[in-house]
Design an enzyme around this catalytic site. Structure first.
Site, mmCIF file in Angstrom:
data_model
loop_
_atom_site.group_PDB
_atom_site.id
_atom_site.type_symbol
_atom_site.label_atom_id
_atom_site.label_comp_id
_atom_site.label_asym_id
_atom_site.label_seq_id
_atom_site.Cartn_x
_atom_site.Cartn_y
_atom_site.Cartn_z
ATOM 1 N N LYS A 1 6.787 -1.908 2.008
ATOM 2 C CA LYS A 1 5.511 -0.513 2.492
ATOM 3 C C LYS A 1 4.158 -2.305 2.832
ATOM 4 O O LYS A 1 3.272 -2.104 1.206
ATOM 5 C CB LYS A 1 4.608 -0.205 2.314
ATOM 6 C CG LYS A 1 4.418 1.234 2.659
ATOM 7 C CD LYS A 1 4.304 2.508 2.044
ATOM 8 C CE LYS A 1 3.222 3.366 3.210
ATOM 9 N NZ LYS A 1 3.971 3.829 4.572
ATOM 10 N N TYR B 1 1.175 -0.745 -0.508
ATOM 11 C CA TYR B 1 0.217 -0.672 0.234
ATOM 12 C C TYR B 1 0.490 0.991 -0.272
ATOM 13 O O TYR B 1 2.443 1.345 0.514
ATOM 14 C CB TYR B 1 -0.765 -0.520 1.364
ATOM 15 C CG TYR B 1 -0.126 1.006 2.660
ATOM 16 C CD1 TYR B 1 -0.488 1.648 2.575
ATOM 17 C CD2 TYR B 1 0.630 -0.828 3.327
ATOM 18 C CE1 TYR B 1 -0.047 1.555 4.476
ATOM 19 C CE2 TYR B 1 1.148 -0.421 4.326
ATOM 20 C CZ TYR B 1 0.735 1.167 4.249
ATOM 21 O OH TYR B 1 1.606 1.564 6.441
ATOM 22 N N ARG C 1 -8.608 -20.715 -0.508
ATOM 23 C CA ARG C 1 -8.123 -20.285 0.318
ATOM 24 C C ARG C 1 -6.123 -21.252 0.009
ATOM 25 O O ARG C 1 -6.462 -22.687 0.147
ATOM 26 C CB ARG C 1 -8.062 -20.481 1.556
ATOM 27 C CG ARG C 1 -7.348 -19.839 2.567
ATOM 28 C CD ARG C 1 -7.457 -20.322 4.642
ATOM 29 N NE ARG C 1 -6.277 -19.575 5.299
ATOM 30 C CZ ARG C 1 -5.134 -20.108 5.254
ATOM 31 N NH1 ARG C 1 -5.211 -21.811 5.019
ATOM 32 N NH2 ARG C 1 -4.221 -19.552 6.152
ATOM 33 N N HIS D 1 -1.940 -21.508 -0.284
ATOM 34 C CA HIS D 1 -1.066 -20.918 0.349
ATOM 35 C C HIS D 1 0.479 -20.211 -0.706
ATOM 36 O O HIS D 1 1.161 -19.971 -1.326
ATOM 37 C CB HIS D 1 -0.121 -21.516 1.549
ATOM 38 C CG HIS D 1 -0.144 -21.317 2.901
ATOM 39 N ND1 HIS D 1 0.398 -22.016 3.629
ATOM 40 C CD2 HIS D 1 -1.198 -20.446 3.462
ATOM 41 C CE1 HIS D 1 -0.089 -22.015 5.284
ATOM 42 N NE2 HIS D 1 -1.343 -20.520 5.007
ATOM 43 N N ARG E 1 7.958 4.735 -5.038
ATOM 44 C CA ARG E 1 8.120 3.286 -3.586
ATOM 45 C C ARG E 1 7.126 2.430 -3.993
ATOM 46 O O ARG E 1 7.362 1.385 -3.913
ATOM 47 C CB ARG E 1 8.255 3.939 -2.819
ATOM 48 C CG ARG E 1 7.903 3.330 -0.895
ATOM 49 C CD ARG E 1 8.212 4.284 0.233
ATOM 50 N NE ARG E 1 6.600 4.543 0.338
ATOM 51 C CZ ARG E 1 6.689 5.165 1.101
ATOM 52 N NH1 ARG E 1 7.769 5.422 2.140
ATOM 53 N NH2 ARG E 1 5.544 6.121 1.360
ATOM 54 N N GLU F 1 12.905 3.361 13.740
ATOM 55 C CA GLU F 1 11.659 4.534 13.649
ATOM 56 C C GLU F 1 10.668 3.774 14.229
ATOM 57 O O GLU F 1 10.452 3.386 15.285
ATOM 58 C CB GLU F 1 10.934 3.967 11.753
ATOM 59 C CG GLU F 1 10.397 2.482 11.962
ATOM 60 C CD GLU F 1 10.590 2.035 10.514
ATOM 61 O OE1 GLU F 1 10.470 3.886 9.543
ATOM 62 O OE2 GLU F 1 10.413 0.727 10.015
#
Length: 290
Positions: free
Chosen positions: A151, A37, A102, A104, A56, A183
């Site tokens: 991110k 995101y 579902r 993996h 980014r 951070e």
């Protein structure tokens, strides 16, 4: 046609009311946080450091091997306009999509899910430095995975630590891993000592924030010395100033750490100067002045 409605979202090529947006329960973003995101502030309808955010995003997509291309600038600009323009924070998320069940494992045949929404934000520089409320923070263990440069939407550790800070009456938490400061839960960290800015150096264990990079650019242009170094938690005790930064909050002064004032507990002179530099940069962007 543009809709003056703060609930218009973008989903897979459509602009539609938020309550009409639907994704599959098998979407891998929902099941596994298999998604990345960006959060991009728009001031007066203009994306703040938009290209750096999109660069980014491209980095994060490559890192997790999601193939997604779109006219991001066009999509986000239109989304902002449909939500009334002005000062808005845009959230953009791309998941790997759904296999219909579902599992993996994944392959490149999946169609990524592209989603974006907005929320209102204040123009953080409109009121001036006097109106900026400083932060109180805590220092705690960094519970996150090792690839913080991506991110990812896997933010449960950040959420738990931020809640720990809130319950302690603080606004943010500074994270420590392997004896070094990294951070905040959603911010980058700066220390000031004797007129020099210090910030943890870039690595896979911190997110290279766009605002962090801008602060260093502005410091270089103004002749303010800075160093990207390893920082130990004890160095906070001897700092003249401490700041945190993020796209939607800009550069914020930290007034206390674990209940102990930073220096005299006031907003420091170098923060005041950086705030002025940041304000000027933003004003030029919004007005088009050179």
């Amino acid at each position: 046609m543009h809709y003056m409605n703060s609930e218009i979202v973008y989903l897979n090529g459509q602009f539609l009311p938020a309550d009409q947006a639907r994704i599959s329960v098998f979407d891998r973003g929902f099941l596994f946080a298999d998604s990345v995101y960006e959060v991009i502030p728009y001031y007066q309808g203009i994306g703040f450091r938009l290209q750096q955010h999109l660069d980014r995003l491209a980095y994060s997509l490559r890192a997790v091997r999601i193939q997604a291309e779109a006219d991001w600038v066009g999509i986000l600009d239109e989304l902002v306009q449909r939500n009334g323009g002005g000062n808005l924070s845009v959230y953009l998320q791309i998941s790997r999509g759904s296999a219909g069940y579902r599992t993996h494992t994944y392959d490149d045949s999946m169609q990524p899910t592209l989603f974006a929404c907005t929320s209102p934000i204040r123009d953080i520089y409109e009121d001036g430095a006097e109106q900026v409320k400083g932060y109180n923070v805590i220092v705690t263990a960094d519970l996150r995975w090792r690839r913080c440069d991506i991110k990812s939407t896997g933010l449960l550790p950040n959420i738990l630590v931020l809640q720990q800070a809130r319950e302690a009456g603080a606004d943010e938490a500074l994270l420590v891993r392997d004896g070094l400061l990294s951070e905040g839960t959603s911010s980058n960290l700066f220390l000031v000592r004797q007129g020099v800015i210090y910030t943890p150096k870039r690595s896979s264990e911190i997110l290279g924030g766009t605002t962090r990079e801008l602060i260093l650019e502005l410091a270089a242009e103004a002749g303010i010395p800075y160093q990207e170094v390893d920082l130990q938690p004890e160095e906070l005790d001897h700092a003249d100033e401490v700041w945190v930064s993020s796209s939607t909050r800009g550069v914020m002064p930290v007034l206390s750490i674990d209940g102990v004032p930073v220096a005299d507990g006031l907003k420091g002179p170098l923060w005041q100067r950086m705030f002025a530099l940041f304000t000027r940069f933003q004003h030029r962007l919004m007005t088009g002045e050179a």
